[in-house]
Enzyme design. Structure first.
Site, PDB file in Angstrom:
ATOM      1  N   ASP A   1     135.679 152.320 104.219  1.00 24.83           N
ATOM      2  CA  ASP A   1     134.836 152.391 103.302  1.00 24.83           C
ATOM      3  C   ASP A   1     134.241 150.538 103.202  1.00 24.83           C
ATOM      4  O   ASP A   1     134.318 150.254 104.032  1.00 24.83           O
ATOM      5  CB  ASP A   1     136.353 152.867 101.983  1.00 24.83           C
ATOM      6  CG  ASP A   1     136.000 152.212 100.652  1.00 24.83           C
ATOM      7  OD1 ASP A   1     135.003 152.670  99.729  1.00 24.83           O
ATOM      8  OD2 ASP A   1     136.659 151.635  99.683  1.00 24.83           O
TER       9      ASP A   1
ATOM     10  N   ASP B   1     141.573 151.432 102.209  1.00 28.76           N
ATOM     11  CA  ASP B   1     142.459 151.084 100.883  1.00 28.76           C
ATOM     12  C   ASP B   1     142.469 151.023  99.384  1.00 28.76           C
ATOM     13  O   ASP B   1     143.969 150.332  99.303  1.00 28.76           O
ATOM     14  CB  ASP B   1     142.268 149.120 101.332  1.00 28.76           C
ATOM     15  CG  ASP B   1     141.786 148.439 100.110  1.00 28.76           C
ATOM     16  OD1 ASP B   1     140.456 149.712  99.729  1.00 28.76           O
ATOM     17  OD2 ASP B   1     141.179 147.380  99.360  1.00 28.76           O
TER      18      ASP B   1
END
Length: 832
Positions: free
Chosen positions: A520, A720
């Protein structure tokens, strides 16, 4: 009759087969069908068999499983001495087999493994409770300091009980000393016979010296090494053949032969006899073999304690006391008495007692033991602190948020314990070989005896006997069994000390093989601490009013970009409004009603979805900002874009080097982000990432991982956020950033305590080192047995005239297991 029973404790196909075989031996049972996945056994019987008899049958077969009816709870059934349980970290006295013979099973009492016979190892527990006792009255024990109720003396902290592993080591050491004291004289008596003129024969004849050897051997055989024969007997009765089976048979036959030879020499042929008419005895071989095996066990016990060194170091971090503030007064209490919501004073140099948040003061906290980073971190009001980390030179007050087993330190220790006992797929080969190992070695020993007896030189039977014993003694299935678990235990501990938590051994093997890393952007490649740089409004007069409504809407969102907007609004002292019909649209933004106005805040996809019109001049300005790597959110009021916010999130300093390292190691790095193409390209260019996809929804990330997996790629995913959880779960290896949300951490096989891509490089290096170490161990164990057994059988004798003494075979066997453990311990010195 046909009944279905539940069976607790099975972990592999071998368990399934063992249960089937054991129950099939009952004459009343006509058919048994065991299902490992369902933990069930379907039993057909000619007449009813009680549950107690079925349980007894399993126990007699050496199978420590619990059988019960589906409607019953297993804890209510069949409590017995070695009742096997799943790990409960809140209990003390949990033991497991170092060779993981029965998977992740544990035992509630110390003893030897019912399968391989090795001493069980005590799982390290987080013990933080201090007990106090009276020096005059040791029977007085309390959980708090004070005065003795009997004599009034101050109570003192009670010394902690010695760990089981230390007890084992010192017990073995005592037995080793006794074995050496009696074995050395036997060895000297036997070796004196090699001399041309044996000086001992001037004192007594050979028969009497043989009796002396027998007497001296009794303490060695029946005390110091008695457990080897007990384990050998148990392994034969339960048919769980292991190393002790071979030692027991080899040493037992040699000892029995020597006793019969001493008292009944007439029953042996002449080729077994010496010139003086006595039969060759092997008391020195028996005692030396057993003493060397005992030495091997002693060295293993010491080495085992070192393999769990990382867990011990982690447990040392746990404080035992804390200072609680009650009504303005400070009081020292046990860590077990801390409750959520308690205010705690942490003084300079003290360990932080539980997880929580600073409410007063600030300090630098040493978090190196958890994150692996040596530089202390500055913490102030509102920042989170973790149990076991060390306060710097300032005092502060914190509020307790997680206590007991909920703390980060407890979770780390739990994860390391569970990972240390997990089985790697590479171990399956060793398991298959170990299953047939002992029967094959016994067969080779018998073949060796007959070949030497019929084709060997005179005295043929003596050669046959000695070489057959050597074959039994030199073979070592334990080296095979320990090859993987030892490397995993040391490696997992090392990784935890470096801020990388590994959930299980399978993750290590997969991490070593990954082809692709999906990452990400926000919080993974970037700092994850975005800040609002600009707030551009079509009509500048409406700026303050719009900012108030925008901030009010974002107060209900947990996205980092929303937090940046709220922080900016607070700095500008805006008023927050009441929100209605708030909705977070995954991967797009948020919508809601502020007063009478409908608002949508997010990316271009959300604007299209809500039919919000974007003015051309505004769109051009936004594109220019995006090309600079900025994240832009549109603000639409009543379906018309009236403003946009420019948010920047700095790329982490370590990201570029980490990406470069991974690419060098042959890992393709792909960035999947929900951000726009221009921003994504700017970040990808800065980090030299060739592959990236922008404007990805959670399902897009999921589908991309599935596509890569269908191409045969092994995919790791690092993320996350909550939106990353499905992708983390789908990937072959989910890597969760420790700074992320709990749901993401739960989804990952590997957790980076410091939310930093450099941790992935550490995990990759460490997994490669562990797998290389495992392969070295397995290679050594295979080669040792493949070469050792034929040499012991005498294959070198026809060409080189070399034979292997059973004593040398015992030394080689003892050190084979120790060498595997020693090689595993080298992982502690890896530089990451």
């Amino acid at each position: 009759m046909k009944h279905t029973y539940k069976i607790q404790g099975m972990t592999c196909a071998g368990c399934e087969t063992s249960v089937t075989d054991a129950l099939s031996n009952l004459k009343e049972i006509t058919k048994v069908k065991v299902n490992l996945k369902k933990s069930e056994a379907e039993i057909e019987m000619s007449q009813h068999i009680s549950l107690e008899k079925l349980q007894e049958t399993l126990m007699k077969a050496g199978l420590h499983y619990t059988i019960y009816l589906p409607r019953d709870e297993p804890e209510q059934k069949h409590e017995h001495k070695h009742h096997i349980k799943k790990v409960d970290l809140d209990k003390i006295g949990i033991f497991y087999c170092p060779m993981q013979c029965e998977g992740d099973k544990t035992y509630d009492k110390f003893g030897s493994c019912p399968v391989c016979g090795m001493d069980l190892i005590e799982q390290k527990q987080l013990k933080t409770e201090i007990e106090y006792t009276c020096p005059m009255h040791p029977e007085v024990i309390t959980n708090a300091p004070g005065a003795c109720p009997k004599c009034g003396m101050d109570l003192i902290p009670k010394k902690p009980e010695e760990s089981e592993e230390n007890k084992i080591y010192f017990d073995l050491l005592k037995k080793m000393k006794i074995a050496v004291i009696f074995t050395v004289p036997i060895f000297l008596i036997a070796m004196a016979d090699i001399l041309q003129k044996n000086p001992l024969l001037y004192l007594m004849n050979q028969q009497n010296w043989n009796i002396v050897q027998l007497i001296l051997s009794l303490p060695v055989v029946f005390y110091a090494t008695r457990m080897f024969f007990e384990r050998a007997w148990r392994s034969i009765v339960t048919w769980n053949l292991n190393m002790f089976t071979l030692i027991g048979i080899g040493a037992g036959i040699a000892f029995a032969f020597s006793v019969f030879a001493l008292f009944f020499p007439g029953i042996f042929p002449d080729q077994f006899k010496t010139d003086s008419g006595t039969v060759y005895v092997y008391f020195e071989a028996v005692t030396v073999i057993l003493t060397l095996v005992l030495l091997g066990q002693l060295l293993e016990a010491r080495a085992h304690s070192k393999t769990s060194g990382a867990i011990k170091e982690l447990m040392k971090l746990a404080p035992t006391q804390a200072t609680v503030i009650i009504d303005g007064e400070e009081k020292v209490i046990s860590i077990h008495d801390i409750k959520k919501g308690d205010l705690l004073r942490v003084k300079p140099g003290e360990k932080i007692p539980v997880d929580g948040k600073i409410t007063e003061g600030s300090s630098h906290i040493d978090e190196s033991m958890i994150t692996g980073e040596p530089v202390p971190v500055n913490k102030t009001i509102g920042d989170k602190v973790s149990s076991g980390t060390i306060n710097g030179n300032k005092s502060f007050v914190m509020i307790a948020e997680k206590v007991g087993s909920e703390t980060l330190l407890s979770q780390i220790i739990k994860m390391v314990n569970e990972a240390s006992r997990s089985r790697a797929p590479i171990q399956k080969l060793a398991d298959k070989i170990s299953k047939y190992f002992v029967p094959i070695v016994v067969s080779v020993s018998l073949i060796t005896f007959f070949i030497w007896a019929y084709f060997g030189p005179e005295p043929a039977y003596v050669y046959a006997f000695v070489n057959a014993i050597s074959v039994l003694i030199i073979a070592c299935p334990c080296a095979l069994g320990l090859a993987t678990p030892m490397a995993v235990m040391v490696g997992v501990g090392k990784s935890a000390q470096s801020g990388v938590l590994i959930k299980n051994a399978e993750a290590i093997e997969k991490m070593d093989k990954i082809d692709v890393l999906i990452t990400d952007k926000t919080g993974t490649l970037t700092e994850g601490k975005p800040s609002l740089e600009k707030f551009i409004v079509s009509n500048p007069e409406d700026e303050h009013k719009l900012l108030s409504k925008l901030a009010s809407l974002n107060t209900q969102s947990e996205h980092p970009l929303a937090e940046a907007i709220v922080r900016y609004a607070k700095k500008n002292n805006v008023d927050f409004k009441t929100i209605e019909r708030f909705e977070a649209v995954a991967g797009k933004g948020v919508t809601g009603k502020v007063g009478n106005d409908e608002f949508a805040v997010g990316n271009s996809k959300l604007m299209i979805e809500t039919n919000a019109e974007i003015p051309k001049p505004l769109a051009e300005q936004v594109e220019a900002e995006q090309k600079l790597g900025k994240t832009v959110s549109f603000i639409a009021e009543n379906k018309k874009v009236v403003a946009y916010s420019v948010i920047s999130d700095a790329v982490k300093e370590t990201s570029k080097e980490a990406v470069s390292q991974l690419i060098k190691e042959g890992v393709e790095v792909i960035m999947l982000t929900g951000d726009n193409k221009n921003t994504a390209k700017a970040v990808a260019d800065e980090l030299n990432i060739s592959g990236f996809k922008a404007e990805c929804l959670p399902e897009d990330k999921l589908n991309e991982i599935k596509r890569l997996q269908e191409e045969g790629k092994i995919v790791a995913m690092a993320g996350d956020g909550i939106n990353d959880a499905p992708a983390l779960a789908q990937s072959d290896i989910g890597i969760a950033m420790g700074t992320g949300t709990d749901v993401a951490i739960e989804s990952g096989e590997i957790t980076l305590m410091k939310g930093d891509l450099a941790g992935i490089v550490k995990a990759k290096k460490l997994s490669h080192a562990i797998m290389r170490n495992i392969k070295q161990n397995l290679f050594f164990a295979f080669v040792y047995n493949v070469l050792g057994v034929p040499v012991a059988a005498g294959v070198l004798f026809p060409v080189f005239g070399i034979l292997l003494s059973p004593m040398i075979a015992a030394a080689a066997m003892s050190f084979s297991s120790v060498s595997v453990i020693s090689n595993s311990l080298r992982l502690k010195n890896i530089k990451l």
